[in-house]
Scaffold this active site. Structure first.
Site, PDB file in Angstrom:
ATOM      1  N   HIS A   6       0.791  -1.258  -0.030  1.00 20.53           N
ATOM      2  CA  HIS A   6       0.030   0.020  -0.030  1.00 20.53           C
ATOM      3  C   HIS A   6       1.077   1.293   0.148  1.00 20.53           C
ATOM      4  CE1 HIS A   6      -3.117   2.727   2.291  1.00 20.53           C
ATOM      5  NE2 HIS A   6      -3.605   2.707   1.217  1.00 20.53           N
ATOM      6  N   HIS A  47      -0.731  11.063  -2.437  1.00 23.47           N
ATOM      7  CA  HIS A  47      -2.110  10.710  -1.878  1.00 23.47           C
ATOM      8  C   HIS A  47      -3.166  11.867  -1.984  1.00 23.47           C
ATOM      9  CE1 HIS A  47      -5.202   9.637   1.025  1.00 23.47           C
ATOM     10  NE2 HIS A  47      -5.226   8.324   0.492  1.00 23.47           N
TER      11      HIS A  47
HETATM   12  O1  G3P Z   1      -6.446   1.681  -3.097  1.00 21.54           O
HETATM   13  C1  G3P Z   1      -6.536   0.927  -1.984  1.00 21.54           C
HETATM   14  C2  G3P Z   1      -6.731   2.101  -0.900  1.00 21.54           C
HETATM   15  O2  G3P Z   1      -5.335   2.948  -0.987  1.00 21.54           O
HETATM   16  C3  G3P Z   1      -7.725   3.013  -0.896  1.00 21.54           C
HETATM   17  O3  G3P Z   1      -7.359   4.096   0.187  1.00 21.54           O
HETATM   18  O4  G3P Z   1      -6.916   6.546   0.949  1.00 21.54           O
HETATM   19  O5  G3P Z   1      -5.353   4.708   1.111  1.00 21.54           O
HETATM   20  O6  G3P Z   1      -6.000   5.390  -1.098  1.00 21.54           O
HETATM   21  P1  G3P Z   1      -6.296   5.185   0.279  1.00 21.54           P
HETATM   22 MG    MG Z   2      -4.701   4.388  -2.511  1.00 24.45          MG
END
Ligand code: G3P
Ligand code: MG
Length: 227
Positions: A6, A47
């Site tokens: 992630h 992000h």
């Molecule tokens: O793509 C999965 C996850 O990354 C979605 O939430 O806020 O971490 O981008 P976020």
């Molecule tokens: Mg994400």
């Protein structure tokens, strides 16, 4: 069950940086997930739509030139990567999930992916909470794999999957139950779950038979899978 780093491996290195992506690969992740925005006409890997949380910059991305953005620090001496840099970094090593975070990213990403050879493009999955952006991707190239990120309304996400002929549905840990796994698999979809960091949750996801998990700690997922 696929192990998807992630924002790279954000439990170990600054999120959405090349360092973080390299860490995820070194730990043995199968794929990495990153977030993209469009700024000054370029796709960059970050992000938030503001700089404050992850860089030494201030305010919205939209007020900056690409040169100014690239001069910022995103942690441990890292720069904000361009999408192109990340695509090159992971090529032939791991799959890449590009999450469209910002407005107008769908069209720009699809155009960038058109330039890749088919084999390389097949290693890439484009996902979003923003259905308009996924529609724009599919208008440009129907062969790009799409993933629908579910907001609060899981039923709506399943509707969108049909409309978009998506490859996968991405649910939160809370939304993932035996029923949602069954529904995804009956529809011929991959089910990917975010964000799975605790051992107890990793084990639950494995028992439920989900197809992959997004994790800040690829090492924890791989050790739970005895890999
Ligand atoms: O793509 C999965 C996850 O990354 C979605 O939430 O806020 O971490 O981008 P976020
Ligand atoms: Mg994400």
């Amino acid at each position: 069950m696929l192990c998807i780093g992630h924002r790279g491996a954000m439990g170990h290195a600054p999120e959405n940086t090349v360092l973080s992506i390299r860490k995820a690969i070194e730990l043995g992740a199968d794929w990495v997930e990153i977030d993209v925005h469009l700024a000054d006409g370029q796709l960059i890997v970050i992000h938030d739509e503001t700089l404050d949380r992850t860089t030494n910059g201030r305010g919205k991305l939209s007020g900056y030139s690409i040169a100014k953005l690239r001069a910022l620090e995103a942690g441990r001496g890292e720069k904000i990567p361009t999408l192109q840099e990340v695509i090159e970094e992971v090529k032939g090593k791991v799959g890449l999930n590009i999450e469209l975070k910002g407005i107008a990213t769908g069209e720009a990403v699809a155009i960038q992916l058109l330039a890749l050879d088919k084999e390389h493009q097949e290693q890439i999955l484009v996902s979003s909470f923003l259905m308009d952006e996924l529609v724009n991707v599919s208008r440009i190239d129907k062969t790009i794999k799409l993933g629908v990120l579910s907001g609060k309304d899981v039923a709506l996400a399943f509707d969108w999957v049909n409309k978009l002929n998506a490859y996968s549905i991405h649910l939160s840990l809370k939304q993932t139950t035996a029923e949602s796994v069954q529904q995804a698999h009956d529809a011929g979809l991959k089910l990917l779950v975010y964000t799975v960091n605790k051992k107890v949750d990793i084990t639950r996801m494995k028992l439920l038979g989900v197809d992959g998990v997004f994790t800040n700690y690829p090492d924890r997922v791989l050790s739970a899978l005895s890999r």
